[in-house]
Design a protein around this motif. Structure first.
Motif, mmCIF file in Angstrom:
data_model
loop_
_atom_site.group_PDB
_atom_site.id
_atom_site.type_symbol
_atom_site.label_atom_id
_atom_site.label_comp_id
_atom_site.label_asym_id
_atom_site.label_seq_id
_atom_site.Cartn_x
_atom_site.Cartn_y
_atom_site.Cartn_z
ATOM 1 N N MET A 145 -5.076 20.690 -120.799
ATOM 2 C CA MET A 145 -3.997 21.651 -121.649
ATOM 3 C C MET A 145 -3.811 22.903 -121.130
ATOM 4 S SD MET A 145 -4.680 20.941 -125.825
ATOM 5 C CE MET A 145 -6.523 21.204 -125.544
ATOM 6 N N LYS A 146 -2.580 23.374 -120.899
ATOM 7 C CA LYS A 146 -2.242 24.509 -120.591
ATOM 8 C C LYS A 146 -2.722 25.721 -121.514
ATOM 9 C CE LYS A 146 1.816 26.216 -119.010
ATOM 10 N NZ LYS A 146 3.494 26.262 -118.915
ATOM 11 N N ASN A 147 -3.215 26.854 -120.883
ATOM 12 C CA ASN A 147 -3.703 28.062 -121.862
ATOM 13 C C ASN A 147 -2.847 28.414 -122.723
ATOM 14 O OD1 ASN A 147 -6.295 27.750 -120.479
ATOM 15 N ND2 ASN A 147 -5.517 29.286 -118.646
ATOM 16 N N ILE A 148 -3.115 29.048 -123.871
ATOM 17 C CA ILE A 148 -2.122 29.745 -124.638
ATOM 18 C C ILE A 148 -2.570 31.126 -124.333
ATOM 19 C CG2 ILE A 148 -1.151 30.303 -126.809
ATOM 20 C CD1 ILE A 148 -1.815 27.285 -127.508
ATOM 21 N N VAL A 149 -1.737 32.261 -123.913
ATOM 22 C CA VAL A 149 -2.096 33.488 -123.708
ATOM 23 C C VAL A 149 -1.422 34.479 -124.769
ATOM 24 C CG1 VAL A 149 -2.172 35.322 -122.099
ATOM 25 C CG2 VAL A 149 -2.235 33.075 -121.244
ATOM 26 N N LEU A 150 -2.080 35.101 -125.505
ATOM 27 C CA LEU A 150 -1.494 36.109 -126.389
ATOM 28 C C LEU A 150 -1.528 37.705 -125.932
ATOM 29 C CD1 LEU A 150 -3.375 34.915 -129.890
ATOM 30 C CD2 LEU A 150 -1.431 34.197 -128.793
ATOM 31 N N CYS A 151 -0.381 38.213 -125.776
ATOM 32 C CA CYS A 151 -0.190 39.610 -125.609
ATOM 33 C C CYS A 151 0.409 40.352 -126.574
ATOM 34 C CB CYS A 151 0.401 39.697 -124.069
ATOM 35 S SG CYS A 151 2.121 39.387 -124.119
ATOM 36 N N GLY A 152 0.290 41.786 -126.368
ATOM 37 C CA GLY A 152 0.774 42.592 -127.291
ATOM 38 C C GLY A 152 0.141 43.812 -127.509
ATOM 39 N N PHE A 153 0.614 44.763 -128.309
ATOM 40 C CA PHE A 153 0.021 46.188 -128.369
ATOM 41 C C PHE A 153 -1.212 45.879 -129.080
ATOM 42 C CE2 PHE A 153 -0.053 50.724 -129.825
ATOM 43 C CZ PHE A 153 0.366 51.422 -128.588
ATOM 44 N N THR A 208 -9.404 35.305 -112.889
ATOM 45 C CA THR A 208 -10.405 34.306 -113.254
ATOM 46 C C THR A 208 -9.864 33.453 -114.363
ATOM 47 O OG1 THR A 208 -12.033 35.717 -112.408
ATOM 48 C CG2 THR A 208 -12.863 33.862 -113.643
ATOM 49 N N LEU A 209 -9.527 33.887 -115.537
ATOM 50 C CA LEU A 209 -9.196 33.083 -116.768
ATOM 51 C C LEU A 209 -7.997 32.349 -116.532
ATOM 52 C CD1 LEU A 209 -10.210 35.696 -119.516
ATOM 53 C CD2 LEU A 209 -11.658 33.724 -118.623
ATOM 54 N N GLY A 210 -7.056 32.979 -115.905
ATOM 55 C CA GLY A 210 -5.786 32.258 -115.517
ATOM 56 C C GLY A 210 -6.138 31.075 -114.799
ATOM 57 N N GLN A 211 -7.181 30.834 -113.994
ATOM 58 C CA GLN A 211 -7.311 29.737 -113.352
ATOM 59 C C GLN A 211 -7.901 28.289 -114.185
ATOM 60 O OE1 GLN A 211 -9.791 30.831 -109.981
ATOM 61 N NE2 GLN A 211 -7.830 31.749 -108.973
ATOM 62 N N GLN A 212 -8.470 28.680 -115.158
ATOM 63 C CA GLN A 212 -8.974 27.788 -116.329
ATOM 64 C C GLN A 212 -7.921 27.302 -117.025
ATOM 65 O OE1 GLN A 212 -12.668 29.623 -118.175
ATOM 66 N NE2 GLN A 212 -12.905 30.868 -116.089
ATOM 67 N N SER A 213 -8.490 26.109 -117.967
ATOM 68 C CA SER A 213 -7.530 25.385 -118.716
ATOM 69 C C SER A 213 -8.140 25.366 -120.297
ATOM 70 C CB SER A 213 -7.507 24.002 -118.423
ATOM 71 O OG SER A 213 -7.044 23.962 -117.035
ATOM 72 N N ASP A 214 -7.509 24.734 -121.007
ATOM 73 C CA ASP A 214 -7.826 24.866 -122.630
ATOM 74 C C ASP A 214 -8.179 25.832 -123.155
ATOM 75 O OD1 ASP A 214 -7.206 22.105 -121.696
ATOM 76 O OD2 ASP A 214 -9.533 21.705 -121.191
ATOM 77 N N LEU A 215 -7.779 27.007 -123.075
ATOM 78 C CA LEU A 215 -8.107 28.245 -123.646
ATOM 79 C C LEU A 215 -7.287 28.901 -124.296
ATOM 80 C CD1 LEU A 215 -9.704 30.168 -120.543
ATOM 81 C CD2 LEU A 215 -10.968 28.688 -122.084
ATOM 82 N N VAL A 216 -7.241 29.670 -125.377
ATOM 83 C CA VAL A 216 -6.497 30.515 -126.025
ATOM 84 C C VAL A 216 -7.204 31.777 -125.519
ATOM 85 C CG1 VAL A 216 -5.725 31.796 -128.192
ATOM 86 C CG2 VAL A 216 -5.650 29.276 -127.899
ATOM 87 N N ILE A 217 -6.307 32.717 -124.935
ATOM 88 C CA ILE A 217 -6.717 33.785 -124.256
ATOM 89 C C ILE A 217 -6.215 35.327 -125.120
ATOM 90 C CG2 ILE A 217 -6.839 35.605 -122.374
ATOM 91 C CD1 ILE A 217 -6.646 32.978 -120.641
ATOM 92 N N ALA A 218 -7.047 35.988 -125.793
ATOM 93 C CA ALA A 218 -6.425 37.186 -126.378
ATOM 94 C C ALA A 218 -6.521 38.302 -125.089
ATOM 95 C CB ALA A 218 -7.153 37.246 -127.548
ATOM 96 N N THR A 219 -5.345 38.855 -124.816
ATOM 97 C CA THR A 219 -5.512 39.923 -123.686
ATOM 98 C C THR A 219 -5.716 41.014 -124.059
ATOM 99 O OG1 THR A 219 -3.134 40.247 -123.738
ATOM 100 C CG2 THR A 219 -3.989 38.356 -122.037
ATOM 101 N N GLY A 220 -6.226 42.163 -123.507
ATOM 102 C CA GLY A 220 -6.112 43.364 -124.020
ATOM 103 C C GLY A 220 -4.799 43.793 -123.979
#
Ligand code: S3P
Length: 170
Positions: A1-9, A66-78
């Protein structure tokens, strides 16, 4: 599965929403700030204080790669992670980027008394939040595939993200 990447303030709820979203979508939750702290062996505040913001941004770019190359993640960015075009590109390679759009008033309320965000440790915190947010908005918009209003409780935001993701990627 593709990652879901959360961004924002800062204070938009990326970590709280991310944990729930990961459970709801059978993905593994990764908090990018914690990931960087683990790699560096010290806190974000210590990295800023001892090495400066530029050193932190370099670590952040490495984390995105690094994290962008992985899968199956929900990534909370800074809150500053997707502002470098190369970071956004790395995260979008295998991820759908969601912008949690929050108001300055909500951020000020949520981060009242917070001491963990070096960029906001100043007497004119309210001005800093408003100015930084206005400067960053176009960059969040450019980085994101999906925008979701985030002044609400986490479970409401999670439902809104799931509905948008179904519309976007099925
Ligand atoms: C930052 C946001 C913070 C953290 C660092 C810098 C920013 O993350 O990465 O203090 O530039 O907006 P959160 O958005 O998780 O607070």
């Amino acid at each position: 599965m593709k990652n879901i990447v959360l961004c924002g303030f800062m204070g938009c709820g990326k970590s709280t929403v991310g944990k729930q979203l990961a459970a709801a979508t059978q993905r593994t939750f990764v908090d990018m700030d914690h990931y960087i702290e683990e790699q560096a062996g010290r806190s974000i505040s210590a990295i800023f204080a001892e090495e400066g913001e530029a050193a932190f941004r370099a670590m952040e770019t490495e984390a995105c790669r690094t994290l962008g190359q992985q899968s199956d993640l929900v990534i909370a960015t800074g809150g500053g992670a997707v502002l470098r075009a190369e970071n956004a590109r790395a995260l979008r390679k295998n991820g759908t980027v969601v912008w949690l759009k929050v108001s300055a008033d909500c951020v000020l309320h949520r981060l009242h008394g917070d001491t963990t965000r070096p960029l906001l440790q100043r007497p004119d915190k309210e001005t800093a939040v408003r100015e930084l947010m206005a400067a960053r908005e176009p960059l969040y918009r450019a980085a994101a595939d999906i925008e979701v209003e985030a002044d609400f409780e986490a479970d409401t935001v999670v439902k809104a993200i799931e509905a948008s993701l179904i519309a976007e990627i099925g």
